[in-house]
Design an enzyme around this catalytic site. Structure first.
Site, short mmCIF file in Angstrom:
data_model
loop_
_atom_site.label_atom_id
_atom_site.label_comp_id
_atom_site.label_asym_id
_atom_site.label_seq_id
_atom_site.Cartn_x
_atom_site.Cartn_y
_atom_site.Cartn_z
N LYS A 25 0.83 -1.21 0.00
CA LYS A 25 0.00 0.00 0.00
C LYS A 25 0.87 1.26 0.00
CE LYS A 25 -2.82 0.48 3.69
NZ LYS A 25 -2.84 1.90 4.10
N SER A 26 1.88 1.30 0.85
CA SER A 26 2.72 2.50 0.93
C SER A 26 3.42 2.76 -0.41
CB SER A 26 3.80 2.33 2.00
OG SER A 26 3.22 2.38 3.27
N GLY A 97 -5.09 7.87 5.26
CA GLY A 97 -4.20 8.90 5.82
C GLY A 97 -3.06 9.22 4.88
N ASP A 316 2.51 -0.92 11.87
CA ASP A 316 1.22 -1.40 11.36
C ASP A 316 0.98 -2.88 11.71
OD1 ASP A 316 0.71 1.10 10.32
OD2 ASP A 316 1.41 0.60 8.31
N LYS A 343 -4.12 5.96 14.62
CA LYS A 343 -4.23 5.28 13.31
C LYS A 343 -5.70 5.27 12.90
CE LYS A 343 0.14 4.44 12.81
NZ LYS A 343 0.88 5.18 11.79
N ARG A 347 -5.77 1.91 18.07
CA ARG A 347 -5.50 0.47 17.95
C ARG A 347 -5.10 -0.17 19.27
NH1 ARG A 347 -2.64 0.40 11.91
NH2 ARG A 347 -4.63 0.35 10.80
#
Ligand code: S3P
Length: 431
Positions: A25-26, A97, A316, A343, A347
């Site tokens: 994803k990043s 984000g 994460d 986040k 979390r």
């Protein structure tokens, strides 16, 4: 398992087979954003299929960038920043984000005003950490009184700054560097600990020289980016982490393919090894992002302390590591993880209440948690608080329940943010 937005998960004896997790994803966000900033056409393979990266694509399309699917790849026609056109509506970043924060830096130098919005979860996340440095660079940025989105930003020409960030955050670092690309002179960002370096790697690959000294990254603007004929996104280690933990608890030679092994992201592997896991890692030939296959099988694991730099490199994956800790012999202490509270949800609270409901011995610290194991887990109702990683962590915990009871994951579909096929893969590997 039933396929509604509520999923029932029964315990699983053995997981076997191989799985290719979705693209990172990043890296995918950056691949879309940076190739849009370049002039010319770039092809991206294995782009993350989840809703978050789709948010980045939609925002870029709203700014006039062409992004098309072609023969299983995604082709971006870069316009350069000055080629962006003002969007008539707000730029909707959904749950992402990374989209919102990196976009703030991307909009510097466009000259027009934009409004960035997000869903309920994103609209409660802190944005002053980006707005403050961008204001110092000369941009006009308006947030709500709580320091959150909606964000109104006027993208005037930025000036270079040297910024010291209080948090180690790749999103803060990247937003400033992206604005710095349009600012004449040297822009630098110094962090307390080095965060993931996907931005630095990709910018270099696209022809922007960067200087890295300790925890400081600097670049000279204005800088132009070259398009990339072919960019391969590695599999997402953050998604792979669910299978690594599942494999340690129930696996029989479970193989996760083509996973990104960037050292600024591999804290989860170090954490697993600190807990006694032996992972078989087969590295592929090195490219912009290192990658390889990981094989994992059932084995005993032990409590440990996770703190400091390692937590930044595994931020994460802390939710799924907490699930593993409930099955580890002894105490696991997680510290220095207060970023988890900002986040997609808080979390720390979410994991503690979910695992307590499943019978785990877990308690909350301001900056982490303490987990005593091993404890047999029991089925429960899981409410993921609009957070994909909480839903998937709950599913893996549910798979390891000892008393045969099933678990209901509510709002299970939230997994689509990063891993649309997660439940299908769980079904297939447990068949
Ligand atoms: C990300 C950076 C991290 C991470 C997030 C993705 C990125 O956030 O938690 O999931 O792609 O830059 P922070 O920058 O807030 O640490």
């Amino acid at each position: 398992m039933t396929r509604t937005n509520r999923i029932h998960i029964r315990p699983v004896d053995t997981l076997r087979g191989q799985v290719a997790v979705p693209g990172d994803k990043s890296v995918s966000h950056r691949a879309l954003l940076f190739t849009a900033l370049a002039e010319g056409s770039s092809r991206i393979r294995n782009l993350a299929p989840g809703a978050d990266v789709q948010s980045t694509a939609s925002v870029l399309q709203a700014l006039g960038v062409s992004i098309l699917q072609e023969d299983g790849a995604v082709v971006v026609q870069g316009t350069g920043r000055t080629g962006f056109t003002s969007s008539r509506g707000s730029l909707d970043c959904g749950n992402s984000g990374t989209t919102m924060r990196l976009m703030m830096g991307m909009l510097a130098g466009t000259g027009f005003e934009s409004v960035l919005i997000g869903d309920e979860s994103l609209s409660s996340r802190p944005m002053a950490r980006i707005a403050d440095p961008l204001r110092q660079m000369g941009l006009e940025v308006e947030l709500t009184p709580e320091g959150t989105a909606p964000i109104r930003l006027r993208g005037m020409r930025p000036r270079a700054i040297h910024w010291t960030s209080r948090v180690a955050s790749a999103q803060v670092k990247s937003a400033i560097l992206l604005a710095g690309l349009a600012a004449p002179g040297c822009t630098s960002v110094t962090e307390p600990t080095r965060s993931r370096d996907h931005t630095e790697r990709l910018l270099r690959q696209m022809g922007v020289p960067l200087e890295v000294t300790g925890n400081k990254v600097a670049l000279h603007g204005p800088a132009r980016l070259s398009a990339i004929p072919e960019l391969l996104v590695p599999g997402d280690l953050s998604s792979a982490a669910f299978w690594l933990v599942a494999g340690l608890l129930r696996g029989e030679d479970l193989r996760v393919l083509n996973v990104g092994l960037n050292p600024t992201r591999t804290g989860v592997l170090d954490a697993l090894e600190a807990m006694g896991a032996t992972l078989e890692i087969k590295r592929h030939a090195e490219s912009v992002e290192p990658m390889g296959d990981i094989v994992v099988r059932r084995q005993p694991v032990f409590g440990t302390t996770l703190a400091g730099d390692l937590v930044v490199r595994a931020i994460d994956e802390i939710p799924i590591l907490a699930v593993l800790a409930t099955q580890a012999q002894g105490r696991t202490t997680i510290r220095d993880a207060s970023e988890l509270r900002v986040k997609e949800c808080d979390r720390i609270t979410a994991m503690v209440s979910m695992l307590q409901a499943m019978g785990a011995h877990i308690s909350e610290l301001e900056d982490g948690m303490i987990i005593d194991g091993p404890t047999p887990l029991q089925g429960a109702s899981v409410y993921p608080m609009h957070d994909h990683r909480i839903a998937m962590s709950g599913a893996i915990a549910a798979m390891c329940v000892d008393d045969g009871t099933s678990t209901t994951i509510h709002d299970a579909d939230v997994a689509r943010v990063s891993y649309p096929n997660f439940y299908a893969d769980l079904d297939r590997l447990s068949a």
